[in-house]
Design an enzyme around this catalytic site. Structure first.
Site, PDB file in Angstrom:
ATOM      1  N   VAL A  58      21.513 -31.028   9.236  1.00 30.44           N
ATOM      2  CA  VAL A  58      20.678 -31.457   8.116  1.00 30.44           C
ATOM      3  C   VAL A  58      19.962 -30.297   7.437  1.00 30.44           C
ATOM      4  O   VAL A  58      19.510 -30.434   6.297  1.00 30.44           O
ATOM      5  CB  VAL A  58      19.660 -32.521   8.595  1.00 30.44           C
ATOM      6  CG1 VAL A  58      18.533 -31.882   9.396  1.00 30.44           C
ATOM      7  CG2 VAL A  58      19.110 -33.332   7.434  1.00 30.44           C
ATOM      8  N   TYR A  59      19.859 -29.145   8.080  1.00 34.50           N
ATOM      9  CA  TYR A  59      19.180 -28.010   7.458  1.00 34.50           C
ATOM     10  C   TYR A  59      19.975 -27.535   6.245  1.00 34.50           C
ATOM     11  O   TYR A  59      21.123 -27.076   6.373  1.00 34.50           O
ATOM     12  CB  TYR A  59      19.031 -26.848   8.443  1.00 34.50           C
ATOM     13  CG  TYR A  59      18.147 -27.124   9.640  1.00 34.50           C
ATOM     14  CD1 TYR A  59      17.264 -28.208   9.674  1.00 34.50           C
ATOM     15  CD2 TYR A  59      18.194 -26.303  10.756  1.00 34.50           C
ATOM     16  CE1 TYR A  59      16.461 -28.453  10.778  1.00 34.50           C
ATOM     17  CE2 TYR A  59      17.388 -26.540  11.868  1.00 34.50           C
ATOM     18  CZ  TYR A  59      16.537 -27.624  11.871  1.00 34.50           C
ATOM     19  OH  TYR A  59      15.741 -27.849  12.965  1.00 34.50           O
ATOM     20  N   SER A  60      19.354 -27.645   5.086  1.00 33.09           N
ATOM     21  CA  SER A  60      20.017 -27.302   3.817  1.00 33.09           C
ATOM     22  C   SER A  60      21.338 -28.047   3.675  1.00 33.09           C
ATOM     23  O   SER A  60      22.273 -27.554   3.043  1.00 33.09           O
ATOM     24  CB  SER A  60      20.238 -25.793   3.677  1.00 33.09           C
ATOM     25  OG  SER A  60      19.006 -25.113   3.540  1.00 33.09           O
ATOM     26  N   GLN A  61      21.397 -29.246   4.282  1.00 37.97           N
ATOM     27  CA  GLN A  61      22.586 -30.088   4.204  1.00 37.97           C
ATOM     28  C   GLN A  61      23.870 -29.320   4.551  1.00 37.97           C
ATOM     29  O   GLN A  61      24.873 -29.377   3.849  1.00 37.97           O
ATOM     30  CB  GLN A  61      22.696 -30.720   2.815  1.00 37.97           C
ATOM     31  CG  GLN A  61      21.638 -31.784   2.540  1.00 37.97           C
ATOM     32  CD  GLN A  61      21.873 -33.055   3.369  1.00 37.97           C
ATOM     33  OE1 GLN A  61      22.751 -33.849   3.065  1.00 37.97           O
ATOM     34  NE2 GLN A  61      21.080 -33.245   4.413  1.00 37.97           N
TER      35      GLN A  61
END
Length: 326
Positions: A58-61
């Site tokens: 989910v970090y920066s998608q």
């Protein structure tokens, strides 16, 4: 850099883990560094002996995984590093693109491996507890990920101790892979994890890798909200969600500053050294977005706080509401 056993596994990790939420796309969060700005920090971490890197889909998608994967491929041998990533957060508008269902876990691990450019991750973690999915379903899916060779170990992140213990019990009863680590919110201004989770992890010899050991920079002096000295402090709503900045928190931060002044070091070093002083902590997850951040983190590993100093830092703490589970 010292390397320690990862809980009761045979794997060894550096005493610090580099958290890679900071690396990705500024479009996701204003304070995130792009790839060009991120790579020097990953290389510096390797040069300083850090072999443990934590990210999440989910970090920066997904961009954080891509940047980390490319950097490690360029700067290190795969066998020399320990890569951890996480699953749970929403990866799109599709209702099945989140949570801990079998469908999402099995799709998410393949997507993460592709972005990281590797055949396996060393540690695959559930980013949060999913009350919508039966625990049995989640544990069976994670077991299949391990049996397929896509992850060597599995871990969990912030949740209640009873949830963590129950999921481990399910795995044991069914002969599935068990969680070997807990990544929880823990620092001088949030110690509620000491009530149950830390005791449980110590008893079970489960690795503890706290996130935000400096309370998202609060203990390092950044502040929270409009008056913060950093972009992240001013723009990160999660800091507000965590309830940082109470009177007790300010009293603790004052003591951190006093101890740092007395020892001739920085508040960030003192705050991290306190976390490292706890015998149940394996490797705190530290971020690095400025030139001095990794040097400060390394300095903390060399600072041994004595008992009176630890007591001084801890004395102002008062119980608070559970935070960090969502």
């Amino acid at each position: 850099m010292d390397h320690v056993k990862f809980g009761k596994t045979g794997m060894r990790v550096s005493r610090l883990c580099l958290g890679c939420m900071t690396y990705g796309s500024p479009k996701w969060r204003e304070w995130v560094l792009d790839e060009e700005a991120s790579r020097p920090f990953i290389r510096e971490a390797l040069d300083k002996g850090i072999n443990f890197f934590d990210t999440a889909d989910v970090y920066s998608q997904g961009a954080s995984e891509e940047i980390l994967g490319r950097a490690l491929k360029d700067f290190a041998r795969r066998s020399d590093v320990v890569i951890a990533t996480k699953v749970h957060g929403a990866m799109g508008a599709n209702p099945n693109a989140k949570g801990l269902s079998r469908k999402h876990i099995l799709e998410a691990i393949d997507a993460s491996l592709k972005r990281l450019g590797t055949d396996y991750v060393d540690l695959y973690q559930i980013h949060r507890f999913d009350p919508e999915t039966p625990m049995e379903e989640t544990m069976e899916a994670l077991n299949d990920v391990v049996r397929a060779g896509k992850a060597l170990y599995i871990g969990a992140s912030s949740m209640y101790a009873w949830q963590f213990a129950r999921m481990i019990d399910i795995a044991r009863a069914r002969g599935h892979a068990e969680f070997v680590s807990m990544q929880n919110y823990y620092n001088l201004v949030y110690r509620e994890e000491e009530r149950e989770m830390m005791r449980f992890c110590e008893f079970e010899r489960i690795a503890v890798i706290p996130w935000s050991p400096m309370a998202r920079g609060y203990l390092a002096g950044s502040g929270v909200g409009a008056g913060a000295s950093t972009v992240r402090g001013r723009t990160d709503p999660f800091s507000v969600t965590l309830g940082l900045g109470s009177g007790e928190d300010e009293a603790i931060r004052t003591r951190v500053n006093e101890v740092a002044a007395a020892l001739g070091t920085k508040p960030a070093v003192v705050a991290l050294a306190w976390v490292l002083s706890k015998p149940y902590v394996t490797a705190p997850i530290v971020g690095a977005s400025k030139p001095h951040h990794l040097d400060d983190a390394i300095a903390a590993t060399k600072l041994a706080l004595d008992a009176p100093t630890i007591a001084k830092l801890e004395e102002p703490y008062r119980p608070k509401a559970v935070a960090g589970h969502v």
